[in-house]
Motif scaffolding. Sequence first.
Motif: not given
Length: 104
Positions: A88-89, A91-92, A95-96
């Motif tokens: 998740a980190s 992916d985040f 994305h950022e």
Amino acid sequence: MSDENTTNTRLRPAGKRQITGAEQGRTDRVASSRATDDADARGSRGPVAYVSSVGREMKKVIWPTGREMVSSVIITVIFLVIMVALCASVDFLTHEGVEFIFGF
């Protein structure tokens, strides 16, 4: 010293194919039972032979205790939580980064 030895022997499995009540060093009964199993597997085929061989193999399995199962489940859940957080980190952050570069 004897307490340590008895503790270690209680925690370790005695063996999958150990014959109950057999003398140490005697293998003639084990060898004859293996030969019979091999002959059964080669001679008869079909669903009945398959089910009986599965039953024989299931008796050889050393099943975990309840405490071992609980500790394995806890370790697995902790590992999964860590891996989900890691994915998740990443992916985040990806994305950022894409938003910053391309301005979406």
